[in-house]
Scaffold this motif. Structure first.
Motif, PDB file in Angstrom:
ATOM      1  N   ARG A  13       0.825  -1.213   0.000  1.00  0.00           N
ATOM      2  CA  ARG A  13       0.000   0.000   0.000  1.00  0.00           C
ATOM      3  C   ARG A  13       0.856   1.259   0.000  1.00  0.00           C
ATOM      4  O   ARG A  13       0.578   2.210  -0.734  1.00  0.00           O
ATOM      5  CB  ARG A  13      -0.934   0.030   1.212  1.00  0.00           C
ATOM      6  CG  ARG A  13      -1.945  -1.076   1.254  1.00  0.00           C
ATOM      7  CD  ARG A  13      -2.831  -1.084   0.021  1.00  0.00           C
ATOM      8  NE  ARG A  13      -3.732  -2.202   0.040  1.00  0.00           N
ATOM      9  CZ  ARG A  13      -3.622  -3.284  -0.701  1.00  0.00           C
ATOM     10  NH1 ARG A  13      -2.652  -3.392  -1.559  1.00  0.00           N
ATOM     11  NH2 ARG A  13      -4.487  -4.259  -0.633  1.00  0.00           N
ATOM     12  N   SER A  17       1.099   3.909  -3.191  1.00  0.00           N
ATOM     13  CA  SER A  17       0.777   5.322  -3.022  1.00  0.00           C
ATOM     14  C   SER A  17       1.943   6.208  -3.435  1.00  0.00           C
ATOM     15  O   SER A  17       1.755   7.239  -4.086  1.00  0.00           O
ATOM     16  CB  SER A  17       0.426   5.614  -1.562  1.00  0.00           C
ATOM     17  OG  SER A  17      -0.701   4.892  -1.175  1.00  0.00           O
ATOM     18  N   THR A  20       2.269   6.151  -7.285  1.00  0.00           N
ATOM     19  CA  THR A  20       1.192   6.948  -7.879  1.00  0.00           C
ATOM     20  C   THR A  20       1.473   8.434  -7.722  1.00  0.00           C
ATOM     21  O   THR A  20       1.272   9.216  -8.662  1.00  0.00           O
ATOM     22  CB  THR A  20      -0.153   6.588  -7.230  1.00  0.00           C
ATOM     23  OG1 THR A  20      -0.382   5.188  -7.384  1.00  0.00           O
ATOM     24  CG2 THR A  20      -1.291   7.346  -7.870  1.00  0.00           C
ATOM     25  N   SER A  21       1.955   8.844  -6.567  1.00  0.00           N
ATOM     26  CA  SER A  21       2.302  10.249  -6.349  1.00  0.00           C
ATOM     27  C   SER A  21       3.437  10.687  -7.259  1.00  0.00           C
ATOM     28  O   SER A  21       3.409  11.793  -7.815  1.00  0.00           O
ATOM     29  CB  SER A  21       2.703  10.479  -4.894  1.00  0.00           C
ATOM     30  OG  SER A  21       1.644  10.182  -4.035  1.00  0.00           O
ATOM     31  N   THR A  50       0.841  -0.185 -10.065  1.00  0.00           N
ATOM     32  CA  THR A  50       0.431  -0.916  -8.865  1.00  0.00           C
ATOM     33  C   THR A  50       0.763  -2.403  -8.994  1.00  0.00           C
ATOM     34  O   THR A  50       1.227  -3.035  -8.039  1.00  0.00           O
ATOM     35  CB  THR A  50      -1.074  -0.729  -8.616  1.00  0.00           C
ATOM     36  OG1 THR A  50      -1.351   0.667  -8.539  1.00  0.00           O
ATOM     37  CG2 THR A  50      -1.510  -1.395  -7.339  1.00  0.00           C
TER      38      THR A  50
END
Length: 69
Positions: A13, A17, A20-21, A50
């Motif tokens: 996770r 994240s 993605t950022s 992901t």
């Protein structure tokens, strides 16, 4: 839930994240404008990122001894 599965879940996770950022913040630097791309292409990019993180975490965290799962 074992410690290994908690570590895998948390690491997956957090890395997802983070990736993605990074995609959101670095694409203008690379000359890619996310506002001009379609939603399907953005979804595909984030899904591939992901999935790549999931594979990376799978190989990064060793399995517990004695477990076959």
């Amino acid at each position: 839930m074992s410690r290994t599965s908690i570590i895998k879940w948390l690491l997956e996770r957090l890395l997802s994240s983070f990736v993605t950022s990074v995609i959101i913040y670095l694409t203008p630097t690379l000359g890619i404008n996310l506002q001009n791309l379609g939603l399907g292409i953005i979804y595909t990019i984030i899904t591939i990122a992901t999935f790549t993180v999931s594979i990376f975490v799978y190989f990064l965290v060793p399995r517990e001894k004695g477990k076959t799962v």
